[in-house]
Design a protein around this motif. Structure first.
Motif, PDB file in Angstrom:
ATOM      1  N   LEU A  66      23.153  60.109  47.159  1.00 50.75           N
ATOM      2  CA  LEU A  66      24.021  60.627  48.224  1.00 50.75           C
ATOM      3  C   LEU A  66      25.452  60.794  47.727  1.00 50.75           C
ATOM      4  O   LEU A  66      26.104  61.811  47.989  1.00 50.75           O
ATOM      5  N   PRO A  75      23.240  69.582  48.369  1.00 53.68           N
ATOM      6  CA  PRO A  75      22.260  68.759  49.112  1.00 53.68           C
ATOM      7  C   PRO A  75      21.497  67.789  48.210  1.00 53.68           C
ATOM      8  O   PRO A  75      21.372  68.008  47.005  1.00 53.68           O
ATOM      9  N   VAL A  76      21.002  66.740  48.835  1.00 51.10           N
ATOM     10  CA  VAL A  76      20.211  65.706  48.155  1.00 51.10           C
ATOM     11  C   VAL A  76      18.807  65.708  48.777  1.00 51.10           C
ATOM     12  O   VAL A  76      18.678  65.615  49.995  1.00 51.10           O
ATOM     13  N   ILE A  77      17.800  65.827  47.942  1.00 53.76           N
ATOM     14  CA  ILE A  77      16.428  65.739  48.454  1.00 53.76           C
ATOM     15  C   ILE A  77      15.842  64.420  47.988  1.00 53.76           C
ATOM     16  O   ILE A  77      15.961  64.080  46.810  1.00 53.76           O
ATOM     17  N   PHE A  78      15.212  63.669  48.886  1.00 48.46           N
ATOM     18  CA  PHE A  78      14.481  62.507  48.385  1.00 48.46           C
ATOM     19  C   PHE A  78      12.990  62.739  48.543  1.00 48.46           C
ATOM     20  O   PHE A  78      12.496  63.058  49.618  1.00 48.46           O
ATOM     21  N   ALA A  79      12.263  62.605  47.421  1.00 51.86           N
ATOM     22  CA  ALA A  79      10.808  62.729  47.441  1.00 51.86           C
ATOM     23  C   ALA A  79      10.251  61.611  48.303  1.00 51.86           C
ATOM     24  O   ALA A  79      10.728  60.474  48.256  1.00 51.86           O
ATOM     25  N   LYS A  80       9.257  61.953  49.110  1.00 54.81           N
ATOM     26  CA  LYS A  80       8.651  60.956  49.993  1.00 54.81           C
ATOM     27  C   LYS A  80       7.457  60.326  49.292  1.00 54.81           C
ATOM     28  O   LYS A  80       6.725  60.997  48.578  1.00 54.81           O
ATOM     29  N   MET A  87       5.443  66.541  57.839  1.00 54.21           N
ATOM     30  CA  MET A  87       5.553  67.452  56.692  1.00 54.21           C
ATOM     31  C   MET A  87       4.319  68.351  56.682  1.00 54.21           C
ATOM     32  O   MET A  87       3.366  68.132  55.942  1.00 54.21           O
ATOM     33  N   TYR A 113      12.669  73.105  50.335  1.00 52.49           N
ATOM     34  CA  TYR A 113      13.974  72.650  49.845  1.00 52.49           C
ATOM     35  C   TYR A 113      14.208  72.782  48.343  1.00 52.49           C
ATOM     36  O   TYR A 113      15.264  72.387  47.850  1.00 52.49           O
TER      37      TYR A 113
ATOM     38  N   ASP B  23      14.173  67.431  58.940  1.00 50.51           N
ATOM     39  CA  ASP B  23      13.996  67.294  57.497  1.00 50.51           C
ATOM     40  C   ASP B  23      15.046  68.025  56.680  1.00 50.51           C
ATOM     41  O   ASP B  23      15.288  67.671  55.538  1.00 50.51           O
ATOM     42  N   LEU B  26      18.566  65.470  57.436  1.00 51.65           N
ATOM     43  CA  LEU B  26      18.635  64.026  57.684  1.00 51.65           C
ATOM     44  C   LEU B  26      17.460  63.204  57.137  1.00 51.65           C
ATOM     45  O   LEU B  26      17.643  62.065  56.723  1.00 51.65           O
ATOM     46  N   ASN B  27      16.284  63.783  57.119  1.00 51.01           N
ATOM     47  CA  ASN B  27      15.083  62.982  56.852  1.00 51.01           C
ATOM     48  C   ASN B  27      14.393  63.209  55.514  1.00 51.01           C
ATOM     49  O   ASN B  27      13.521  62.442  55.121  1.00 51.01           O
ATOM     50  N   HIS B  28      14.717  64.310  54.863  1.00 49.71           N
ATOM     51  CA  HIS B  28      14.022  64.603  53.606  1.00 49.71           C
ATOM     52  C   HIS B  28      15.043  65.231  52.648  1.00 49.71           C
ATOM     53  O   HIS B  28      15.238  64.778  51.539  1.00 49.71           O
ATOM     54  N   GLN B  29      15.724  66.257  53.159  1.00 52.11           N
ATOM     55  CA  GLN B  29      16.910  66.752  52.474  1.00 52.11           C
ATOM     56  C   GLN B  29      18.103  66.195  53.245  1.00 52.11           C
ATOM     57  O   GLN B  29      18.094  66.163  54.478  1.00 52.11           O
ATOM     58  N   LEU B  30      19.111  65.738  52.503  1.00 53.61           N
ATOM     59  CA  LEU B  30      20.323  65.218  53.130  1.00 53.61           C
ATOM     60  C   LEU B  30      21.465  66.187  52.888  1.00 53.61           C
ATOM     61  O   LEU B  30      21.642  66.659  51.760  1.00 53.61           O
TER      62      LEU B  30
END
Lengths: 189, 189
Positions: A66, A75-80, A87, A113, B23, B26-30
């Protein structure tokens, strides 16, 4: 990065011969100013690389990623780690084995994304065997995006993951690189 | 918080009658600047409460919680969804049922980071049935710490979790409170 090395020496705990516990400031409890400092340093190293997306993996990578995203303005993507019911559309996925949790996880990133026009910086807290990083590299490959490199807080160099990635031509920047644990001491690179 | 409501209207997606997908920011991409804005607003609301610790749960709560911690100048703890091998000492734990993932999770917080002298602000991205918040409240109770309140980004008020917590005397601040989904429209409070 002396600041980080001193922090690891002061507050890190060795468990056995290969596990370094940094729960007090990075992995379970976060020290926000410390996270800000290391996130800014990773951003600084990739400042000129025209990054368009930061990619990390839940959960410990998110905080540092972040800050990197804030600094680089992307932007920041977090892999789930588990594809949630919400999804519903297409996603990229890769298998990751966690040595500390002793389990396989399928990580997923929504196709919405990440695309071929992106230049991606992967960010994570730890690099040991490299399982998580390799999974994220695989996701960048599936998206046909370009990979600028990887930014890591703590690399346990003796576990070989970083060397393998570099041998494959990937730029890996680690803020602290640990060569060995010797008699309860942490030996940095 | 109009800024957030507009964002939800513009970029949120309704799935069926109860799921709101956010997503993309907030939830996957920030979106880092957006996260910074909402984190600062939660911090502002608890500025005078002498908070000593922020408590959240991995993974989606971490980013917002980090900003709240930066603003209030206190550490952030994220409850783990699976006790890792490195969490060897004592820990507080609670059961949380995720309705979106349809599974029970045991969340854990190391005893080292929360004690009876702490004044805790719980932070999370969503509040629906309140399962995660109740689990975190239970952990604060086990630590014998005091609870200043809960800071939430999006509350789905029609699912009742927030009302139940408030009825139990807990202060809940939600930046956006959704009363209903009607004909594909989001009705805010």
């Amino acid at each position: 990065m002396e600041y980080l090395k001193n922090k690891i020496k002061a507050d890190g705990k060795l468990i056995g011969n290969s596990v370094l516990k940094v729960d007090s400031f990075l992995n379970h409890q976060l020290e926000p100013l410390f996270i800000q400092e290391i996130g800014r340093e990773i951003a600084r190293r990739y400042q000129k690389d025209e990054i368009t997306k930061i990619l990390t993996i839940e959960a410990s990578g998110i905080a540092v990623a972040l800050i990197v995203g804030l600094e680089l303005g992307v932007p920041v993507i977090f892999a789930k780690k588990k594809k949630p019911l919400t999804m519903d559309e297409g996603y990229y996925s890769a298998d990751v084995y966690s040595f500390t949790k002793e389990e396989h996880t399928n990580i997923a990133v929504s196709k919405a994304y990440l695309s071929s026009t992106d230049k991606v910086l992967i960010v994570d807290d730890f690099l040991a065997m490299g399982a998580a990083s390799k999974g994220l590299v695989e996701i960048v490959r599936q998206a046909d995006a370009s990979l600028a490199g990887i930014g890591i807080v703590v690399e346990k160099a003796f576990q070989g993951g970083g060397e393998e990635l570099r041998t494959n031509g990937i730029r890996v920047e680690s803020l602290a690189k640990i060569q060995a644990f010797q008699n309860g001491e942490i030996i940095f690179d």
